[in-house]
Enzyme design. Structure first.
Site, PDB file in Angstrom:
ATOM      1  N   HIS A  89       0.821  -1.212   0.000  1.00 14.28           N
ATOM      2  CA  HIS A  89       0.000   0.000   0.000  1.00 14.28           C
ATOM      3  C   HIS A  89       0.858   1.266   0.000  1.00 14.28           C
ATOM      4  O   HIS A  89       1.001   1.932   1.028  1.00 14.28           O
ATOM      5  CB  HIS A  89      -0.931  -0.046   1.214  1.00 14.28           C
ATOM      6  CG  HIS A  89      -2.139   0.836   1.112  1.00 14.28           C
ATOM      7  ND1 HIS A  89      -3.290   0.473   0.459  1.00 14.28           N
ATOM      8  CD2 HIS A  89      -2.381   2.080   1.582  1.00 14.28           C
ATOM      9  CE1 HIS A  89      -4.194   1.449   0.544  1.00 14.28           C
ATOM     10  NE2 HIS A  89      -3.653   2.449   1.216  1.00 14.28           N
ATOM     11  N   GLU A 107      -1.306   2.943  -4.987  1.00 12.68           N
ATOM     12  CA  GLU A 107      -1.672   4.168  -5.712  1.00 12.68           C
ATOM     13  C   GLU A 107      -0.465   5.052  -5.973  1.00 12.68           C
ATOM     14  O   GLU A 107      -0.165   5.960  -5.185  1.00 12.68           O
ATOM     15  CB  GLU A 107      -2.727   4.955  -4.914  1.00 12.68           C
ATOM     16  CG  GLU A 107      -4.050   4.256  -4.817  1.00 12.68           C
ATOM     17  CD  GLU A 107      -5.119   5.092  -4.104  1.00 12.68           C
ATOM     18  OE1 GLU A 107      -4.788   6.145  -3.520  1.00 12.68           O
ATOM     19  OE2 GLU A 107      -6.290   4.679  -4.127  1.00 12.68           O
ATOM     20  N   TYR A 155     -13.623   7.023  -5.557  1.00 14.93           N
ATOM     21  CA  TYR A 155     -14.421   7.378  -4.379  1.00 14.93           C
ATOM     22  C   TYR A 155     -15.609   8.166  -4.911  1.00 14.93           C
ATOM     23  O   TYR A 155     -15.431   9.180  -5.597  1.00 14.93           O
ATOM     24  CB  TYR A 155     -13.559   8.182  -3.387  1.00 14.93           C
ATOM     25  CG  TYR A 155     -12.668   7.229  -2.608  1.00 14.93           C
ATOM     26  CD1 TYR A 155     -13.015   6.801  -1.342  1.00 14.93           C
ATOM     27  CD2 TYR A 155     -11.528   6.682  -3.194  1.00 14.93           C
ATOM     28  CE1 TYR A 155     -12.250   5.874  -0.649  1.00 14.93           C
ATOM     29  CE2 TYR A 155     -10.752   5.745  -2.521  1.00 14.93           C
ATOM     30  CZ  TYR A 155     -11.126   5.345  -1.245  1.00 14.93           C
ATOM     31  OH  TYR A 155     -10.369   4.405  -0.578  1.00 14.93           O
ATOM     32  N   GLU A 189      -9.785  -0.968  -5.003  1.00 20.77           N
ATOM     33  CA  GLU A 189     -10.182  -0.110  -3.872  1.00 20.77           C
ATOM     34  C   GLU A 189     -11.203   0.919  -4.342  1.00 20.77           C
ATOM     35  O   GLU A 189     -11.012   1.560  -5.374  1.00 20.77           O
ATOM     36  CB  GLU A 189      -8.950   0.608  -3.299  1.00 20.77           C
ATOM     37  CG  GLU A 189      -9.263   1.395  -2.037  1.00 20.77           C
ATOM     38  CD  GLU A 189      -8.079   2.225  -1.545  1.00 20.77           C
ATOM     39  OE1 GLU A 189      -6.996   1.662  -1.286  1.00 20.77           O
ATOM     40  OE2 GLU A 189      -8.256   3.454  -1.427  1.00 20.77           O
TER      41      GLU A 189
END
Ligand code: IDC
Length: 356
Positions: A158, A196, A258, A283
Site C-alpha cells: 500500500h 496508488e 471514491y 479499492e
C-alpha cells in the site's frame, strides 16, 4: 480337529484385517504425498492446515470451485473459462485496524454477505512495513485465515505518501520474493504491487519499470497468480497504460474511485479502455477521496451497476470502525462478526452491493 480349524480361521482373519489396515494406510500416505505442494490440496480439501472450513459452505464463488484465475477478453475467468467477479472488503491500514480482520469477521463476510474476496492493505509508510517489519506477520496471519476460508485474497503493497513506487523498490522485491514463495501453491492469492502511485511520476518512467522488476521476482515463484498493478494519479490513469502494457498475460490494472469525487468522467475513461486492458477495482469508497465527508450513495449505485455490467471485480475501503464515512462499521464498534446494528451508512450500502 475342530479346534485346529478355528485356529486356522482366526489366523486368516487376523492376517486379512492386518493387510487391509496396511493397504489403507499406504493409500493415505500416497494421497498426502501427491497433495503436498499441489494446487489440488485446496481443491480436494485434504490439506489439514488450510482447509478445515471449506466443508461448511459449498459455494460456486469460492476458490475450491474456481481454482486458478485467468484473464480472457480482458476479464477474469475461472479454471473452466467461466466469468467470475470477486467482491469483498479491504482492510484499512493493518497497522491500525488489522485486528478487525480476524477469522470470524472474514468468515461472516463470506457466509452472510456472500463475499469471495478480502484485501489486506499493508501500508509501506505511515508506520507501515518499511519502519515496522513485524507487520508482515500480521499480514501472513490474515492471509492464512482467508485461505482457510477458501476465499481469494489480495496482498496489497500500500504505497500512498510514497507516491513513486521506485522509492521502496528493493524492499518490495524482497517482500514479494518471500511472500510469493510462501504462497506459490495457493490459487487464492493475488498480488497488488503498488496501491496508488501519485505525484510527479509517469507510467512509462516510474510505474512500469518498477512493475517489471517486481513481477519478475513474483514469476520466479509463481507463474499463475494474478498480479494487479496500480496506475498513476492514485490509480485513475488507466488510459496511460493501453499503448505500453506489461508483457504478462495475468496482469490487471488498478482503477480506484471514491464516489464523492470520481463520477461519470472516470467511468467513461474506463469504458474507453475496457476492451484493451483488464481492470480491477481493488479499492473504492462511498465517501469523497479523503475517505470522509459524507456518503455519496447515488453515485456509488451508478458505479456498482457499472462494475456489475462489465464484470469488474472490486474491494471496498474499508473494514474499519474509524470515525470516517468510508468505514464499514460505526465508530468504535468492537465486534468480531458482521452485524447489522453496527453497520455505518456505508456498511448498509456495501452489504446490499455485495449481495446483488
Ligand atoms: C485513508 C484512510 C484515512 C487515513 C488516510 C491516510 O481512510 O483514515 O488517515 O488514508 O493514511 C486512498 C488510499 C487509502 C485512503 C483512502 C481515503 O488508498 O489509503 O485511506 N484513499 O483517503 N486512495 C484514495 C482514497
Amino acid at each position: 480337529m475342530k479346534k485346529k480349524r478355528i485356529v486356522v480361521l482366526l489366523t486368516l482373519l487376523i492376517i486379512s484385517i492386518f493387510t487391509i489396515f496396511i493397504f489403507n494406510n499406504n493409500l493415505k500416505t500416497h494421497e498426502n504425498i501427491n497433495n503436498k505442494n499441489s494446487q489440488d490440496a485446496i481443491k480436494n480439501n485434504k490439506d489439514e492446515n488450510f482447509n478445515e472450513e471449506i466443508k461448511e459452505v459449498e459455494k460456486t464463488n469460492l476458490v475450491s470451485y474456481n481454482g486458478w484465475l485467468n484473464i480472457e477478453n480482458n476479464t477474469l475467468v475461472n479454471e473452466n473459462h467461466e466469468k467470475i467477479m470477486l467482491k469483498g472488503m479491504s482492510t484499512h491500514g493493518i497497522q491500525w485496524y488489522g485486528n478487525l480482520a480476524n477469522y470470524s469477521m472474514i468468515k461472516s463476510l463470506r457466509d452472510e454477505w456472500n463475499s469471495n474476496l478480502f484485501r489486506v492493505a499493508m501500508y509501506t509508510e505511515q508506520n507501515g512495513y518499511i519502519e515496522n517489519k513485524e507487520l508482515k506477520q500480521k499480514l501472513i496471519e490474515i492471509v492464512d485465515n482467508v485461505i482457510k476460508l477458501d476465499m481469494y485474497v489480495i496482498i496489497d503493497w500500500h504505497i500512498l505518501s510514497d507516491g513513486d513506487p521506485l522509492i521502496h523498490k528493493e524492499e518490495a522485491k524482497e517482500f514479494f520474493d518471500e511472500i510469493s514463495n510462501r504462497y506459490k501453491d495457493y490459487p487464492n492469492v493475488i498480488y497488488e504491487i503498488c496501491n496508488e502511485p501519485n505525484g510527479n511520476i509517469t507510467w512509462d518512467d516510474n510505474i512500469k519499470p518498477y512493475a517489471i522488476e517486481v513481477i519478475d521476482v513474483i514469476r520466479k515463484n509463481s507463474k499463475n497468480s494474478i498480479i494487479i498493478v496500480g496506475t498513476g494519479t492514485w490509480s485513475q490513469d488507466i488510459d496511460k497504460v493501453s499503448n505500453n502494457k506489461i508483457d504478462d498475460d495475468l496482469v490487471m490494472y488498478a482503477l480506484h474511485f471514491y464516489s464523492g469525487t470520481h463520477t461519470e468522467w472516470l467511468r467513461e475513461r474506463a469504458l474507453n479502455v475496457l476492451n484493451e486492458i483488464p481492470i480491477f477495482v481493488s479499492e473504492w469508497g462511498v465517501s469523497d477521496l479523503s475517505g470522509n465527508n459524507g456518503v455519496y450513495l447515488d453515485e456509488a449505485e451508478k458505479w456498482v451497476n457499472f462494475m456489475n455490467e462489465n464484470n469488474i471485480s472490486w474491494a471496498n475501503w474499508s473494514l474499519s470502525n474509524k470515525d470516517e464515512s468510508s468505514a464499514l462499521l460505526l465508530p468504535n464498534s468492537d465486534i468480531t462478526e458482521i452485524k447489522d446494528e453496527y453497520l455505518s451508512q456505508s456498511g448498509h450500502f456495501i452489504k446490499k452491493a455485495m449481495l446483488e
